[in-house]
Design a protein around this motif. Structure first.
Motif, PDB file in Angstrom:
ATOM      1  N   UNK A  39      19.991  -8.923 -27.694  1.00 39.42           N
ATOM      2  CA  UNK A  39      20.372  -9.606 -29.168  1.00 39.42           C
ATOM      3  C   UNK A  39      20.526  -8.422 -30.058  1.00 39.42           C
ATOM      4  N   UNK A  40      21.052  -7.315 -29.487  1.00 40.36           N
ATOM      5  CA  UNK A  40      21.490  -6.391 -30.320  1.00 40.36           C
ATOM      6  C   UNK A  40      22.942  -5.773 -30.413  1.00 40.36           C
ATOM      7  N   UNK A  41      23.367  -6.094 -29.406  1.00 41.80           N
ATOM      8  CA  UNK A  41      24.877  -5.530 -29.163  1.00 41.80           C
ATOM      9  C   UNK A  41      25.959  -6.572 -29.838  1.00 41.80           C
ATOM     10  N   UNK A  42      26.923  -5.677 -30.551  1.00 42.76           N
ATOM     11  CA  UNK A  42      28.006  -6.553 -30.948  1.00 42.76           C
ATOM     12  C   UNK A  42      29.150  -5.638 -30.574  1.00 42.76           C
ATOM     13  N   UNK A  43      30.294  -6.394 -30.515  1.00 34.39           N
ATOM     14  CA  UNK A  43      31.567  -5.627 -29.991  1.00 34.39           C
ATOM     15  C   UNK A  43      32.703  -5.900 -31.320  1.00 34.39           C
ATOM     16  N   UNK A  44      33.288  -4.689 -31.471  1.00 33.88           N
ATOM     17  CA  UNK A  44      34.170  -4.663 -32.487  1.00 33.88           C
ATOM     18  C   UNK A  44      35.720  -4.391 -31.894  1.00 33.88           C
ATOM     19  N   UNK A  45      36.558  -5.232 -31.996  1.00 34.99           N
ATOM     20  CA  UNK A  45      38.089  -4.888 -31.811  1.00 34.99           C
ATOM     21  C   UNK A  45      39.023  -4.689 -33.065  1.00 34.99           C
ATOM     22  N   UNK A  46      39.818  -3.531 -32.916  1.00 31.35           N
ATOM     23  CA  UNK A  46      40.657  -3.286 -33.834  1.00 31.35           C
ATOM     24  C   UNK A  46      41.746  -2.256 -33.532  1.00 31.35           C
ATOM     25  N   UNK A  47      42.610  -1.884 -34.272  1.00 36.01           N
ATOM     26  CA  UNK A  47      43.637  -0.852 -33.941  1.00 36.01           C
ATOM     27  C   UNK A  47      43.853   0.251 -35.232  1.00 36.01           C
ATOM     28  N   UNK A  48      44.327   1.285 -34.664  1.00 38.52           N
ATOM     29  CA  UNK A  48      44.463   2.170 -35.831  1.00 38.52           C
ATOM     30  C   UNK A  48      45.203   1.831 -36.850  1.00 38.52           C
ATOM     31  N   UNK A  49      46.427   0.933 -36.613  1.00 37.20           N
ATOM     32  CA  UNK A  49      47.444   0.386 -37.496  1.00 37.20           C
ATOM     33  C   UNK A  49      46.796  -0.509 -38.671  1.00 37.20           C
ATOM     34  N   UNK A  50      45.501  -0.943 -38.193  1.00 37.24           N
ATOM     35  CA  UNK A  50      44.979  -2.019 -38.960  1.00 37.24           C
ATOM     36  C   UNK A  50      43.662  -1.453 -39.737  1.00 37.24           C
ATOM     37  N   UNK A  51      43.417  -0.035 -39.732  1.00 36.82           N
ATOM     38  CA  UNK A  51      42.419   0.480 -40.501  1.00 36.82           C
ATOM     39  C   UNK A  51      41.395   1.281 -39.723  1.00 36.82           C
ATOM     40  N   UNK A  52      40.400   0.790 -38.845  1.00 32.98           N
ATOM     41  CA  UNK A  52      40.889  -0.361 -37.819  1.00 32.98           C
ATOM     42  C   UNK A  52      39.990  -1.413 -38.155  1.00 32.98           C
TER      43      UNK A  52
END
Length: 504
Positions: free
Chosen positions: A297-310
């Motif tokens: 209960x400590x893991x968290x995934x983030x998804x993003x792209x350089x074009x979005x900041x990310x």
């Protein structure tokens, strides 16, 4: 909004709190603010003017933070430079971004001077004896210039997996919002001690995590370079509460510990409440492995792209097993996401389409590339080029890049699925799948692999026959010593497509 306000606000509210902690010592918010004002004065003396672009190519050291905030205070744009680039690659970035000045780690300066001799190099080192360090120590504080919210603050270079790297232009207004969205999505707190061990010049370590800590008034713990055991020791010694890394950053220590004759129990990791990761999704078995090692209960995934900041989406701790492999359901706070089919309609449950994102953090465009900018934007939306499948609960699963789809005989073959199956072969240590033009089938599937021992096409096809539908199985095999990769480790598929283009 501009980024200098962020540091000023935290210096007013928690000035004597450590902003940066590293093996080189500790720097409070008051000290960081003062150092950034002196750095701005140094840059002004070197001829930097508002609107100029200044490179920073260092490891994870306090000099990066001092230089970055000095650049912004001087009204210039920060160009974070990958410290793994070769001299020719540096020449491209320096020429394309029109760098005037660069702050560079002493041990990297020879490469910069070779590749970009026209750039004025200011060196920094761990002893504080570099030219930049000495000049900043002796300079007067300068309040700098006021820049508007739409002024360019960063030029972030993409990895160049589809050609020459592109420079994403980000404004102060957009980047000032990234920490707010990240904090809301990941639950960061002012009392956090965030370990920055992934290279700070990467978009996510820099904007999602470093800036978020400055925004909150938290503490950034800097590890100069990631090493598996050094990472664990830094967590233990500094009582780190949060960390971000690619999945390999968590998996590597589990392999390194037995080789070193050390047990994970020797490192007290109980202070950590957030293990954030990005760059790839995790399967259920990998989640179980990591949670057994690092805690549930400590893991968290983030998804993003350089074009979005990310910024993009988030898969929260309680979703890791139930929705393993997903990037989350919809966008994180402040971000809107669509999955768009070829006909322009939104994809429904079980359907696949291109991931589109919109947010106030979106880049202004690509530097000196209006055509690529036009292709990337659809009104307020950014077309990511990622293909995503939507499940019955609205969760999104990345299935590949648009250019990673091989259309053979009218059937869509998603390269990552085939690559994953190939990598189960005991003799193959790395693999990439691309398409080759075929007069009858449109395209044919080609596997390019690194192998530890001899493997033939017939053997591979036999191995895959129970794992993949027949139309997905490669019809050609190319064995290479190593796959071409960008400095950040991504496979350069455009190079492979050219290499296999003239094959049989």
């Amino acid at each position: 909004m501009n980024l200098t306000w962020m540091l000023e606000a935290s210096a007013r509210s928690c000035g004597e709190k450590p902003a940066l902690v590293s093996d080189l010592g500790s720097m409070t918010y008051t000290e960081l603010l003062a150092a950034s004002k002196r750095a701005a004065a140094v840059l002004r003396e070197r001829g930097v003017r508002p609107g100029d672009r200044v490179g920073v190519m260092t490891y994870n050291t306090p000099a990066f933070a001092v230089a970055a905030f000095g650049i912004w205070r001087a009204g210039a744009a920060l160009v974070p430079v990958n410290h793994k680039l070769t001299a020719p690659e540096l020449a491209y970035v320096a020429r394309h971004s029109k760098l005037r000045v660069a702050v560079v780690a002493e041990e990297l300066s020879g490469r910069v001077r070779e590749g970009a001799p026209e750039v004025d190099v200011l060196t920094t080192d761990d002893t504080g004896g570099g030219e930049f360090d000495r000049l900043v120590a002796g300079a007067p504080e300068w309040e700098g210039v006021e820049v508007g919210p739409e002024a360019v603050a960063q030029v972030l270079y993409t990895s160049g997996t589809t050609g020459a790297p592109k420079g994403c232009l980000h404004a102060h207004r957009g980047l000032s919002a990234v920490p707010a969205y990240t904090t809301a999505a990941a639950g960061l707190r002012r009392e956090d001690r965030f370990l920055l061990a992934m290279p700070i010049w990467h978009a996510s370590p820099l904007n999602n995590w470093f800036l978020s800590m400055i925004y909150l008034g938290g503490t950034v713990v800097l590890l100069k370079e990631y090493q598996p055991l050094a990472f664990l020791e830094a967590v233990r010694r500094h009582r780190v509460t949060a960390f971000f890394g690619a999945p390999i950053a968590y998996l590597a220590p589990l392999k390194a510990l037995p080789a070193a004759g050390v047990d994970l129990s020797g490192f007290d990791l109980s202070s950590v409440r957030l293990w954030a990761y990005g760059g790839a999704s995790l399967g259920a078995e990998t989640v179980r492995t990591l949670e057994a090692a690092y805690g549930p209960d400590r893991f968290c995934q983030v998804y993003g792209m350089s074009e979005m900041g990310p910024v993009g989406s988030v898969l929260r701790p309680h979703e890791q097993l139930a929705k393993a492999g997903s990037i989350g359901a919809g966008g994180m706070p402040g971000v809107d996401i669509r999955v768009v089919r070829d006909d322009g309609a939104d994809a429904g449950a079980g359907e696949t389409g291109e991931l589109w994102l919109r947010s106030g953090t979106r880049m202004l465009g690509y530097l000196d590339d209006p055509e690529a900018t036009e292709r990337a934007f659809e009104g307020d939306w950014y077309r990511s080029g990622d293909l995503a499948r939507v499940d019955e609960d609205g969760y999104l699963f990345i299935v590949g890049r648009i250019k990673d789809v091989v259309i053979t005989g009218g059937e869509n073959v998603y390269a990552p699925e085939v690559e994953e199956a190939i990598l189960q072969h005991p003799a193959i240590r790395d693999a990439a799948v691309v398409g080759r033009t075929h007069p009858d089938w449109g395209e044919t599937v080609v596997a390019v692999v690194e192998a530890d021992s001899a493997v033939t096409l017939e053997q591979l096809r036999g191995f895959l026959s129970t794992r993949l539908a027949k139309y997905k199985i490669p019809r050609d095999l190319v064995v290479v010593p190593s796959l071409p990769r960008t400095p950040s480790g991504k496979v350069q598929k455009h190079v492979l497509r050219e290499q296999v283009r003239t094959g049989p």
